[in-house]
Design an enzyme around this catalytic site. Structure first.
Site, PDB file in Angstrom:
ATOM      1  N   LYS A  27      19.515  33.419  12.960  1.00  0.00           N
ATOM      2  CA  LYS A  27      20.519  32.553  13.591  1.00  0.00           C
ATOM      3  C   LYS A  27      21.395  31.850  12.555  1.00  0.00           C
ATOM      4  O   LYS A  27      22.605  31.808  12.697  1.00  0.00           O
ATOM      5  CB  LYS A  27      19.824  31.441  14.388  1.00  0.00           C
ATOM      6  CG  LYS A  27      19.464  31.798  15.792  1.00  0.00           C
ATOM      7  CD  LYS A  27      18.822  30.590  16.464  1.00  0.00           C
ATOM      8  CE  LYS A  27      17.815  29.975  15.586  1.00  0.00           C
ATOM      9  NZ  LYS A  27      16.645  29.392  15.814  1.00  0.00           N
ATOM     10  N   ARG A  80      17.060  23.549  22.961  1.00  0.00           N
ATOM     11  CA  ARG A  80      15.817  24.324  22.996  1.00  0.00           C
ATOM     12  C   ARG A  80      15.057  24.133  24.290  1.00  0.00           C
ATOM     13  O   ARG A  80      13.984  24.686  24.476  1.00  0.00           O
ATOM     14  CB  ARG A  80      14.905  23.914  21.852  1.00  0.00           C
ATOM     15  CG  ARG A  80      15.525  24.216  20.532  1.00  0.00           C
ATOM     16  CD  ARG A  80      14.470  24.461  19.501  1.00  0.00           C
ATOM     17  NE  ARG A  80      15.129  24.486  18.211  1.00  0.00           N
ATOM     18  CZ  ARG A  80      14.609  24.991  17.124  1.00  0.00           C
ATOM     19  NH1 ARG A  80      13.407  25.494  17.152  1.00  0.00           N
ATOM     20  NH2 ARG A  80      15.271  24.971  16.000  1.00  0.00           N
ATOM     21  N   ARG A 127      10.541  34.133   3.658  1.00  0.00           N
ATOM     22  CA  ARG A 127      11.702  33.258   3.471  1.00  0.00           C
ATOM     23  C   ARG A 127      11.415  32.192   2.408  1.00  0.00           C
ATOM     24  O   ARG A 127      10.346  31.607   2.383  1.00  0.00           O
ATOM     25  CB  ARG A 127      12.046  32.573   4.805  1.00  0.00           C
ATOM     26  CG  ARG A 127      13.201  31.600   4.669  1.00  0.00           C
ATOM     27  CD  ARG A 127      13.886  31.351   5.954  1.00  0.00           C
ATOM     28  NE  ARG A 127      13.147  30.439   6.824  1.00  0.00           N
ATOM     29  CZ  ARG A 127      13.606  30.038   7.999  1.00  0.00           C
ATOM     30  NH1 ARG A 127      14.753  30.486   8.450  1.00  0.00           N
ATOM     31  NH2 ARG A 127      12.890  29.212   8.733  1.00  0.00           N
ATOM     32  N   ARG A 175       5.288  27.758  16.240  1.00  0.00           N
ATOM     33  CA  ARG A 175       6.719  27.696  16.557  1.00  0.00           C
ATOM     34  C   ARG A 175       7.110  28.782  17.547  1.00  0.00           C
ATOM     35  O   ARG A 175       7.908  28.551  18.453  1.00  0.00           O
ATOM     36  CB  ARG A 175       7.550  27.826  15.278  1.00  0.00           C
ATOM     37  CG  ARG A 175       7.576  26.542  14.471  1.00  0.00           C
ATOM     38  CD  ARG A 175       7.952  26.780  13.034  1.00  0.00           C
ATOM     39  NE  ARG A 175       9.327  27.196  12.860  1.00  0.00           N
ATOM     40  CZ  ARG A 175       9.779  27.809  11.760  1.00  0.00           C
ATOM     41  NH1 ARG A 175       8.948  28.075  10.772  1.00  0.00           N
ATOM     42  NH2 ARG A 175      11.033  28.143  11.672  1.00  0.00           N
TER      43      ARG A 175
HETATM   44  P1  ADP Z   1      13.627  27.548  13.372  1.00  0.00           P
HETATM   45  O1  ADP Z   1      14.712  27.843  14.363  1.00  0.00           O
HETATM   46  O2  ADP Z   1      13.514  28.615  12.359  1.00  0.00           O
HETATM   47  O3  ADP Z   1      12.353  27.078  13.988  1.00  0.00           O
HETATM   48  P2  ADP Z   1      14.965  25.163  12.563  1.00  0.00           P
HETATM   49  O4  ADP Z   1      15.376  24.839  11.171  1.00  0.00           O
HETATM   50  O5  ADP Z   1      16.011  25.410  13.586  1.00  0.00           O
HETATM   51  O6  ADP Z   1      14.022  26.400  12.402  1.00  0.00           O
HETATM   52  O7  ADP Z   1      14.000  24.041  13.152  1.00  0.00           O
HETATM   53  C1  ADP Z   1      12.904  23.569  12.414  1.00  0.00           C
HETATM   54  C2  ADP Z   1      12.184  22.506  13.198  1.00  0.00           C
HETATM   55  O8  ADP Z   1      13.086  21.425  13.489  1.00  0.00           O
HETATM   56  C3  ADP Z   1      11.649  22.926  14.561  1.00  0.00           C
HETATM   57  O9  ADP Z   1      10.404  23.572  14.480  1.00  0.00           O
HETATM   58  C4  ADP Z   1      11.571  21.562  15.265  1.00  0.00           C
HETATM   59  O10 ADP Z   1      10.457  20.820  14.837  1.00  0.00           O
HETATM   60  C5  ADP Z   1      12.825  20.854  14.750  1.00  0.00           C
HETATM   61  N1  ADP Z   1      13.994  21.084  15.636  1.00  0.00           N
HETATM   62  C6  ADP Z   1      15.153  21.733  15.315  1.00  0.00           C
HETATM   63  N2  ADP Z   1      16.008  21.746  16.363  1.00  0.00           N
HETATM   64  C7  ADP Z   1      15.377  21.096  17.375  1.00  0.00           C
HETATM   65  C8  ADP Z   1      15.713  20.792  18.729  1.00  0.00           C
HETATM   66  N3  ADP Z   1      16.885  21.177  19.267  1.00  0.00           N
HETATM   67  N4  ADP Z   1      14.815  20.100  19.461  1.00  0.00           N
HETATM   68  C9  ADP Z   1      13.639  19.706  18.965  1.00  0.00           C
HETATM   69  N5  ADP Z   1      13.238  19.981  17.714  1.00  0.00           N
HETATM   70  C10 ADP Z   1      14.088  20.661  16.910  1.00  0.00           C
END
Ligand code: ADP
Length: 223
Positions: free
Chosen positions: A13, A88, A124, A168
C-alpha cells in the site's frame, strides 16, 4: 478526490500510495506513519497509541482521528489526498465522511494472500532515521543492511516480527470484509490484484484513477 488504499499489512500500500502521489500530486497520508511519529516524539497522543501499536492491535479510533485531523485540514489536501491505512473499520469510515465531507471517494483494495504477506513483512527493513523502506527480497539496500540515502543501519519494525504479523493479519481480516462490502454497495470499490509486479499493480491503479478523474473533469466542464 479522496483515494483510499486498502490492503493487508505488507501488501505494498505504502509503495503504491507514493506512486499515486508522484503521478497525480495528491499527498499521501499514512496513519501508520503519523502514529509512529507521535510515538517517537512521546506526545500525549503517542503515549496513548504506543502499546496497541507495538502489539499489532488497532489504535483507539478517537486517538487515530485526532492524529488524522491534524493532517487532513492542511492546504495541500484541499484538492485531494491518498489515505494509506485508514479507515480500518466502519466507525472510522463514517467519522471520515463526517469530519471531511464533500470529497469524491475512490477505494482501491489490494488483494494479497496471507502467505505472501508473512513472507514480505519478514523481509521488510526500515531506516530509523529517515523512514525509507526496503525489502531484503524485492528492493534490497545497495550496501549491506544500510540505508541508501543516509547510511544508517536498517532495522526491523517491532510489529513486523512474525507473531505480531499474525496478530495484525487477524485484526485486518476481522474488520475488513464489512468495510469492503460497505464501499462495494456505494459502487466505489475497485479490486486490485496486489500479487503482480509493483509496476503492473501501479498500472492497474492508474487506469482506475485516470477514468475516475476524467469523469470529474467532464462533470466540471458541463456544469
Ligand atoms: P500495516 O498496514 O502494515 O499494518 P501501518 O504502518 O499502516 O502498517 O500501521 C501500523 C500500526 O499502526 C497498526 O498495526 C495499528 O496499530 C496502527 N494504525 C495505523 N492506522 C490505523 C488506523 N486507521 N486505526 C487504528 N490503528 C491504526
Amino acid at each position: 478526490m479522496r483515494i483510499i488504499l486498502m490492503g493487508p499489512p505488507g501488501s505494498g500500500k505504502g509503495t503504491q500510495a507514493s506512486r499515486v502521489e508522484e503521478r497525480y500530486g495528491f499527498p499521501v497520508i499514512s496513519t501508520g506513519n503519523l502514529i509512529r511519529r507521535e510515538v517517537q516524539e512521546g506526545s500525549e497522543l503517542g503515549k496513548k497509541a504506543r502499546n496497541s501499536m507495538n502489539a499489532g492491535r488497532l489504535v483507539n479510533d478517537q486517538v487515530v482521528l485526532e492524529i488524522l485531523k491534524k493532517r487532513i485540514f492542511s492546504t495541500d489536501c484541499k484538492k485531494g489526498y491518498v489515505l494509506d491505512g485508514f479507515p480500518r473499520n466502519m466507525n472510522q469510515a463514517k467519522k471520515l465522511e463526517e469530519i471531511h465531507p464533500g470529497h469524491k471517494e475512490v477505494v482501491l483494495g489490494l488483494h494479497v494472500s496471507d502467505e505472501t504477506v508473512v513472507q514480505l513483512l519478514g523481509a521488510r527493513r526500515i531506516c530509523p532515521k529517515d523512514g525509507s523502506v526496503y525489502n531484503l527480497y524485492t528492493s534490497s539496500p545497495l550496501k549491506d543492511r544500510k540505508c541508501d540515502i543516509c547510511g544508517e543501519e536498517l532495522v526491523q519494525r517491532k510489529d513486523d516480527k512474525p507473531q505480531v504479523v499474525r496478530e495484525r493479519l487477524k485484526v485486518y481480516h476481522e474488520k475488513i470484509e464489512t468495510l469492503i462490502n460497505y464501499y462495494k454497495n456505494k459502487g466505489i470499490y475497485y479490486k486490485i490484484n496486489g500479487e503482480k509486479d509493483i509496476k503492473d499493480v501501479s498500472k492497474d491503479i492508474f487506469s482506475v484513477l485516470d477514468k475516475e478523474l476524467s469523469k470529474i473533469k467532464k462533470f466540471e466542464m458541463t456544469s
